[in-house]
Design a protein around this motif. Structure first.
Motif, PDB file in Angstrom:
ATOM      1  N   ASN A  18      71.418  39.619  39.882  1.00  0.00           N
ATOM      2  CA  ASN A  18      71.503  38.128  40.541  1.00  0.00           C
ATOM      3  C   ASN A  18      70.424  37.812  40.830  1.00  0.00           C
ATOM      4  N   ASP A  19      70.122  36.466  41.107  1.00  0.00           N
ATOM      5  CA  ASP A  19      68.871  35.982  41.171  1.00  0.00           C
ATOM      6  C   ASP A  19      68.004  36.625  42.419  1.00  0.00           C
ATOM      7  N   GLN A  20      68.571  37.075  43.722  1.00  0.00           N
ATOM      8  CA  GLN A  20      68.053  37.602  44.843  1.00  0.00           C
ATOM      9  C   GLN A  20      67.589  39.025  44.479  1.00  0.00           C
ATOM     10  N   GLU A  21      68.288  39.629  43.476  1.00  0.00           N
ATOM     11  CA  GLU A  21      67.839  41.030  43.106  1.00  0.00           C
ATOM     12  C   GLU A  21      66.662  40.800  42.195  1.00  0.00           C
ATOM     13  N   LEU A  22      66.783  39.718  41.329  1.00  0.00           N
ATOM     14  CA  LEU A  22      65.668  39.808  40.306  1.00  0.00           C
ATOM     15  C   LEU A  22      64.304  39.455  41.119  1.00  0.00           C
ATOM     16  N   ALA A  23      64.401  38.525  41.964  1.00  0.00           N
ATOM     17  CA  ALA A  23      63.077  38.099  42.862  1.00  0.00           C
ATOM     18  C   ALA A  23      62.656  39.498  43.796  1.00  0.00           C
ATOM     19  N   GLN A  24      63.776  40.266  44.066  1.00  0.00           N
ATOM     20  CA  GLN A  24      63.135  41.622  44.867  1.00  0.00           C
ATOM     21  C   GLN A  24      62.497  42.399  43.610  1.00  0.00           C
ATOM     22  N   LEU A  25      63.028  42.452  42.673  1.00  0.00           N
ATOM     23  CA  LEU A  25      62.523  43.432  41.687  1.00  0.00           C
ATOM     24  C   LEU A  25      61.065  43.044  41.448  1.00  0.00           C
ATOM     25  N   LYS A  27      59.070  41.273  43.122  1.00  0.00           N
ATOM     26  CA  LYS A  27      58.113  41.386  44.076  1.00  0.00           C
ATOM     27  C   LYS A  27      57.671  42.898  44.259  1.00  0.00           C
ATOM     28  N   ARG A  28      58.578  43.864  43.857  1.00  0.00           N
ATOM     29  CA  ARG A  28      58.146  45.216  44.114  1.00  0.00           C
ATOM     30  C   ARG A  28      57.536  45.670  42.782  1.00  0.00           C
ATOM     31  N   GLN A  29      57.521  45.052  41.729  1.00  0.00           N
ATOM     32  CA  GLN A  29      57.241  45.350  40.385  1.00  0.00           C
ATOM     33  C   GLN A  29      55.409  45.513  40.480  1.00  0.00           C
ATOM     34  N   GLN A  30      55.079  46.818  39.860  1.00  0.00           N
ATOM     35  CA  GLN A  30      53.431  46.853  40.093  1.00  0.00           C
ATOM     36  C   GLN A  30      52.860  46.775  38.788  1.00  0.00           C
ATOM     37  N   GLY A  31      51.984  45.984  38.461  1.00  0.00           N
ATOM     38  CA  GLY A  31      50.775  46.186  37.534  1.00  0.00           C
ATOM     39  C   GLY A  31      51.498  46.474  36.008  1.00  0.00           C
ATOM     40  N   THR A  32      52.734  46.107  35.626  1.00  0.00           N
ATOM     41  CA  THR A  32      52.960  46.443  34.270  1.00  0.00           C
ATOM     42  C   THR A  32      54.244  45.414  34.038  1.00  0.00           C
ATOM     43  N   THR A  33      54.933  45.604  32.865  1.00  0.00           N
ATOM     44  CA  THR A  33      55.846  44.695  32.412  1.00  0.00           C
ATOM     45  C   THR A  33      57.198  45.299  33.333  1.00  0.00           C
ATOM     46  N   MET A  34      58.097  44.449  33.456  1.00  0.00           N
ATOM     47  CA  MET A  34      59.345  44.917  34.063  1.00  0.00           C
ATOM     48  C   MET A  34      60.018  46.110  33.267  1.00  0.00           C
ATOM     49  N   ALA A  35      59.978  46.049  32.059  1.00  0.00           N
ATOM     50  CA  ALA A  35      60.595  47.323  31.380  1.00  0.00           C
ATOM     51  C   ALA A  35      60.077  48.360  31.635  1.00  0.00           C
ATOM     52  N   ARG A  36      58.517  48.429  31.351  1.00  0.00           N
ATOM     53  CA  ARG A  36      57.800  49.754  31.634  1.00  0.00           C
ATOM     54  C   ARG A  36      57.732  50.214  33.064  1.00  0.00           C
ATOM     55  N   TRP A  37      57.999  49.276  33.896  1.00  0.00           N
ATOM     56  CA  TRP A  37      57.984  49.555  35.428  1.00  0.00           C
ATOM     57  C   TRP A  37      59.407  50.264  35.692  1.00  0.00           C
ATOM     58  N   LEU A  38      60.356  49.709  35.324  1.00  0.00           N
ATOM     59  CA  LEU A  38      61.841  50.269  35.362  1.00  0.00           C
ATOM     60  C   LEU A  38      61.959  51.422  34.672  1.00  0.00           C
ATOM     61  N   ARG A  39      61.392  51.577  33.489  1.00  0.00           N
ATOM     62  CA  ARG A  39      61.646  52.796  32.684  1.00  0.00           C
ATOM     63  C   ARG A  39      60.714  53.981  33.393  1.00  0.00           C
ATOM     64  N   ASP A  40      59.545  53.640  33.943  1.00  0.00           N
ATOM     65  CA  ASP A  40      58.707  54.825  34.559  1.00  0.00           C
ATOM     66  C   ASP A  40      59.531  55.127  35.887  1.00  0.00           C
TER      67      ASP A  40
END
Length: 106
Positions: A18-25, A27-40
């Motif tokens: 949802n929108d809130q979860e996406l915003a939280q992700l 905010k926490r995402q670090q230095g790369t694409t969302m896909a790479r960050w989640l995969r890592d």
């Protein structure tokens, strides 16, 4: 697996948020694409948080104060009330920096 034989990624995983979860992700995402960050994260690669330059400068100033306090204590071979007060100030500054920058960060 060697670098020469990296298999092309051909599988896709879809995750709904949802929108809130996406915003939280984001905010926490670090230095790369969302896909790479989640995969890592999913594969157990621990992200390295980049140090805030202002935090590094502040810690440097605190370290300098602590060195001066230690020098004073070593020269005088005792800890007077001023030295103890300065140590308390330094401890407070370090605690505040930790609270503001590190503690509670998932």
């Amino acid at each position: 697996m060697s670098i020469d034989k990296i298999e092309k990624r051909s599988r896709e995983i879809s995750v709904r948020v949802n929108d809130q979860e996406l915003a939280q992700l984001k905010k926490r995402q670090q230095g790369t694409t969302m896909a790479r960050w989640l995969r890592d994260l999913g594969l157990g690669v621990l992200p390295i948080k980049q140090a805030d330059p202002e935090l590094v400068r502040a810690l440097g100033r605190i370290g300098s104060n602590l060195n001066q306090t230690a020098k004073h204590a070593n020269i005088n071979k005792e800890l007077d009330q001023n030295v103890l007060k300065e140590i308390e100030v330094i401890r407070g500054l370090i605690g505040k920096l930790l609270d503001d920058n590190l503690r509670g960060t998932p």
